[in-house]
Structures are given as structure tokens and as C-alpha cells.
Design a protein around this motif. Structure first.
Motif, PDB file in Angstrom:
ATOM      1  N   ASP A 181       0.848  -1.196   0.000  1.00 15.61           N
ATOM      2  CA  ASP A 181       0.000   0.000   0.000  1.00 15.61           C
ATOM      3  C   ASP A 181       0.883   1.245   0.000  1.00 15.61           C
ATOM      4  O   ASP A 181       1.131   1.841   1.044  1.00 15.61           O
ATOM      5  N   LEU A 182       1.332   1.634  -1.196  1.00 18.13           N
ATOM      6  CA  LEU A 182       2.274   2.746  -1.310  1.00 18.13           C
ATOM      7  C   LEU A 182       1.645   4.058  -0.842  1.00 18.13           C
ATOM      8  O   LEU A 182       2.302   4.887  -0.213  1.00 18.13           O
ATOM      9  N   LYS A 183       0.361   4.247  -1.130  1.00 18.46           N
ATOM     10  CA  LYS A 183      -0.296   5.502  -0.749  1.00 18.46           C
ATOM     11  C   LYS A 183      -0.294   5.692   0.760  1.00 18.46           C
ATOM     12  O   LYS A 183       0.032   6.770   1.270  1.00 18.46           O
ATOM     13  N   THR A 184      -0.667   4.660   1.492  1.00 19.48           N
ATOM     14  CA  THR A 184      -0.657   4.747   2.955  1.00 19.48           C
ATOM     15  C   THR A 184       0.767   4.885   3.467  1.00 19.48           C
ATOM     16  O   THR A 184       1.035   5.655   4.393  1.00 19.48           O
ATOM     17  N   TYR A 185       1.689   4.164   2.871  1.00 15.89           N
ATOM     18  CA  TYR A 185       3.100   4.249   3.257  1.00 15.89           C
ATOM     19  C   TYR A 185       3.609   5.684   3.147  1.00 15.89           C
ATOM     20  O   TYR A 185       4.380   6.150   3.986  1.00 15.89           O
ATOM     21  N   GLN A 186       3.163   6.394   2.111  1.00 13.77           N
ATOM     22  CA  GLN A 186       3.653   7.748   1.858  1.00 13.77           C
ATOM     23  C   GLN A 186       2.796   8.837   2.518  1.00 13.77           C
ATOM     24  O   GLN A 186       3.020  10.018   2.260  1.00 13.77           O
ATOM     25  N   SER A 187       1.853   8.469   3.374  1.00 16.08           N
ATOM     26  CA  SER A 187       1.025   9.477   4.031  1.00 16.08           C
ATOM     27  C   SER A 187       1.904  10.394   4.886  1.00 16.08           C
ATOM     28  O   SER A 187       2.989  10.012   5.325  1.00 16.08           O
ATOM     29  N   GLU A 188       1.418  11.606   5.123  1.00 14.79           N
ATOM     30  CA  GLU A 188       2.221  12.610   5.834  1.00 14.79           C
ATOM     31  C   GLU A 188       2.684  12.110   7.195  1.00 14.79           C
ATOM     32  O   GLU A 188       3.855  12.233   7.557  1.00 14.79           O
ATOM     33  N   ILE A 189       1.754  11.537   7.959  1.00 14.56           N
ATOM     34  CA  ILE A 189       2.094  11.088   9.317  1.00 14.56           C
ATOM     35  C   ILE A 189       3.127   9.983   9.274  1.00 14.56           C
ATOM     36  O   ILE A 189       4.105   9.977  10.036  1.00 14.56           O
ATOM     37  N   ASN A 190       2.949   9.015   8.367  1.00 17.85           N
ATOM     38  CA  ASN A 190       3.921   7.930   8.272  1.00 17.85           C
ATOM     39  C   ASN A 190       5.289   8.408   7.823  1.00 17.85           C
ATOM     40  O   ASN A 190       6.323   7.939   8.301  1.00 17.85           O
ATOM     41  N   GLU A 191       5.328   9.341   6.882  1.00 19.54           N
ATOM     42  CA  GLU A 191       6.611   9.856   6.393  1.00 19.54           C
ATOM     43  C   GLU A 191       7.336  10.697   7.451  1.00 19.54           C
ATOM     44  O   GLU A 191       8.563  10.665   7.548  1.00 19.54           O
ATOM     45  N   LEU A 192       6.598  11.430   8.238  1.00 17.20           N
ATOM     46  CA  LEU A 192       7.211  12.426   9.131  1.00 17.20           C
ATOM     47  C   LEU A 192       7.405  11.947  10.567  1.00 17.20           C
ATOM     48  O   LEU A 192       8.126  12.588  11.338  1.00 17.20           O
TER      49      LEU A 192
END
Length: 407
Positions: A394-405
């Protein structure tokens, strides 16, 4: 005109990123925020990556700031006083909700008492606004606090403080520190221990408050007041009949009871409670897991995939919180096979499509918590394959703001 506005917004976001970069380069970051559920070291690392103009982190910050600016524009605040029904106590300051999976009994003229349909949410659950509004406070406060942390722009911290004060501190709008009327069942009771699951994500408010400490609208006194609120709520959880009832739960409700006790005791400086609950949690792992890492109490549910991932996320969250007390649970071996890594590895073949999920799942499978589990595991078990799997499923969820930051 619209294109001009979008271009100006883009330039503003770019200027903010450049501003952050300049600050980091001139103010060598020597310490990290002492957040509880979020690892402050990860925040510091991501702060520095933004300064270095890492493409993924910059993109995530731009997206986060867009959401934060929308929150400022809408300027919505939330309170338990917004709900229409009045709790049995007669005090609207008391939180209130009904059991989401409980429905009128069609064999009874008045439908009472309600009967359970596991996994099927009664739409009348949303007639009482407390649970939805608390979720919005948690989401918004953390988004704004992170926006402040990465930009040092006070407007984000100021509105985060307003949200927290309105729900927890201000005399006219605050929630009383109890859940006496959480998930009541019409015809049976006005509240039960099961309702405590609805405050399982309030740790996000604690981390938000830590990030905005000593900004213009969040003083030391405000912070101490919030600590007092959580200490009072913690006492209620430990001593009330409803709290004790939830403490005895043997499934995800027991897990998230422990998660809250640990989070709230850490925040309110009650270390003896933290240490005691960590020991209780170890016993929960023993009782909840099979030696192969499966979770029988969650697998019998009608939304088994969701509950397995949710409960395991509770494990990982507790392990992260326990690090604040210098206790490592990531490799804690309770008995043969009963550890968190084994529980995660039990679901991995399903993520790799090596197995088909054969348990009941009446809702579409999602990976929101799964991604967080894999990101935790990649770091805590020094295995980048978990991270690669997260990107793949799930690349979209992986790249979500909270997950990235925050990871």
C-alpha cells in the motif's frame, strides 16, 4: 485567479521549506523532542532530512502544511457540550456514546434490550457526537503540532492549543475525566468498560501538547493542567468499576486498556503505575497469543483481519511507550513462540500473497495499521524487508504525511 492562488500557495510552502532548511543549518539540532508514542529521534531525523531537501520528506511536509492550513481556515473546535443527548448524570461534560454493534431487537415492540450484531455498525451510533469529535481533536491537534515542529510557525501551535484547551481544560467546554457513559446499550446499561476503547488514540493529544510546549498559547501551567486531567482520568480507569471491568478484558480491549494506562501514567508522571501495567501487559501477550503467533480472540471476530492488525498495533505501541521507561519489549519472550515479532510474522505470508485469508472478514481489508507495524518492525528488528513489503502492499498509505514524518 484560481491558478494564481495555487501558485502563491506553492510559493509559500516552498518558502516554509527553505525557512526550515535555513533554521536547521544555523541551529544545529542537538536534542530531540521528548514525545511519548512518537519517537522524538525520528522527528529530529526527519527534520534534518527536510533541511537537506529530501524529496519524500519535503513532499510529506508540503502535504501536511496543506492540511494544517485547511484546519486553520475552517477554524472548527470541538467539545462534549456539542452533543444533543444529555447523559444520565445530567451533566453534558460527561462523555457519552452507545455500543456501535448493538441494534434494536426486532422481536420486541420497543426494540429493547438491544442485541449485538458483531461488526455491523448501527448508524444511530453517530447520533451522539462525542466519539467523532474526540477523533477530530486527536487528528487535528497532532497535524497542527507537527506543522509547528517542522516550521516553528506559531499559528499552528496556537490553534492546536485552542483545540486541546476546549476539549480538556476550559471550564465551560471540557470533558469530565471519566467514561462512565461510554458505549451504553439501550435497555441494558448506560455505560460499560468496553467504551474505554474509544480513548485509545488520545495519546496523540499528549504528543501534540509536548510538541507545542511553551509556545505563546500553551504555557507551562497549561501543560500541568493537562497532566492533571490525564492523571484524574487514569485514577478513574484504575479505580472505577467500569475501568476495572475493562482491565479484565482478554482481547484487544485489554491490550488498549494497558496502552492507555501506560501512556497516561507516563504523561502524568506516575512511574509506579507504568511499571506495574507493563508487567500486566506481558501476561496479556501470554494469554492472547498461540505459540505460532496467531491471535485466537481476534480471529473469531467478523472483521478478523482488522482486529488482528489493530491488536498487534496495540502491542507495538505499548513497546514504543515502554521505551520511555527504559524497558524493551520488542523481543520479550513470554513463552515459546509468544512474542510480538512472531505475531507479526504470522500475518506476513498473507501480505505476500503466499496464503489467502481464510477467516471471516465482512469488511474490505485495509492496511493502515499494517503499514505502521511494518515500519516499526523494519527499524526495531533491523530488517529492511519489512519496509519494502510496506511499500509494496500500500504505497499511498506508506507515503502518508504522518507515516513519512513520524517514522
Amino acid at each position: 485567479m484560481i491558478k494564481s492562488i495555487k501558485f502563491i500557495s506553492f510559493l509559500f510552502a516552498l518558502s516554509v521549506i527553505n525557512c526550515v532548511s535555513a533554521q536547521i543549518k544555523t541551529e544545529v539540532v542537538s536534542s530531540f523532542p521528548k514525545t511519548l508514542a512518537i519517537d522524538g529521534k525520528d522527528l529530529q531525523k526527519n527534520y534534518e532530512l527536510i533541511a537537506a531537501k529530501d524529496a519524500d520528506k519535503v513532499r510529506a511536509l508540503k502535504s501536511l502544511l496543506k492540511k494544517a492550513d485547511k484546519l486553520l481556515e475552517e477554524a472548527n473546535v470541538y467539545s462534549v457540550m456539542d452533543k444533543k443527548p444529555i447523559p444520565p448524570s445530567g451533566d453534558k461534560h460527561d462523555y457519552m456514546s452507545t455500543g456501535p454493534y448493538w441494534w434494536p431487537d426486532p422481536t420486541k415492540p420497543d426494540g429493547l434490550p438491544y442485541i449485538k450484531k458483531d461488526g455491523l455498525r448501527n448508524p444511530t451510533y453517530y447520533d451522539i457526537s462525542d466519539s467523532q469529535e474526540l477523533d477530530k481533536v486527536e487528528d487535528a491537534a497532532l497535524i497542527l503540532a507537527l506543522a509547528y515542529y517542522f516550521t516553528h510557525i506559531n499559528k499552528y501551535a496556537n490553534f492546536a492549543s485552542k483545540l486541546i484547551k476546549t476539549w480538556f481544560l476550559d471550564a465551560e467546554t471540557r470533558q469530565n475525566p471519566n467514561l462512565n457513559f461510554g458505549q451504553g446499550i439501550p435497555g441494558l446499561n448506560s455505560g460499560r468498560g468496553t467504551g474505554i476503547i474509544e480513548t485509545r488514540d488520545v495519546y496523540r493529544v499528549q504528543d501534540a501538547a509536548i510538541l507545542i510546549q511553551e509556545t505563546p498559547n500553551w504555557s507551562k501551567e497549561n501543560h500541568q493542567e493537562l497532566k492533571k486531567w490525564f492523571s484524574d482520568y487514569l485514577t478513574w480507569m484504575l479505580e472505577s468499576p467500569i475501568g476495572k471491568d475493562e482491565a479484565d478484558s482478554n482481547n484487544n480491549h485489554g491490550t488498549f486498556y494497558s496502552e492507555q494506562i501506560i501512556a497516561f501514567s507516563l504523561f502524568s508522571d506516575r512511574p509506579e503505575v507504568t511499571l506495574n501495567e507493563i508487567e500486566i501487559f506481558k501476561n496479556r501477550i501470554e494469554n492472547q497469543l498461540k505459540p505460532d503467533g496467531s491471535q485466537p480472540f481476534e480471529l473469531i471476530r467478523t472483521k478478523s483481519w482488522g482486529y488482528v492488525n489493530m491488536n498487534l498495533f496495540g502491542y507495538f505501541l505499548i513497546a514504543r511507550l515502554a521505551e520511555n521507561a527504559n524497558i524493551q519489549l520488542w523481543n520479550q519472550q513470554i513463552s515459546e513462540g509468544k512474542n510480538m515479532k512472531n505475531a507479526l510474522d504470522w500475518i506476513v505470508p498473507y501480505l505476500k500473497n503466499e496464503k489467502v485469508w481464510e477467516y471471516e472478514q465482512i469488511q474490505k481489508i485495509s492496511y493502515d495499521e499494517t503499514i505502521k507495524l511494518l515500519k516499526y518492525a523494519s527499524k526495531k528488528y533491523s530488517n529492511p524487508e519489512y519496509e519494502a513489503l510496506a511499500k509494496k502492499i500500500d504505497l499511498k498509505t506508506y507515503q502518508s504525511e504522518i507515516n513519512e514524518l513520524t517514522y
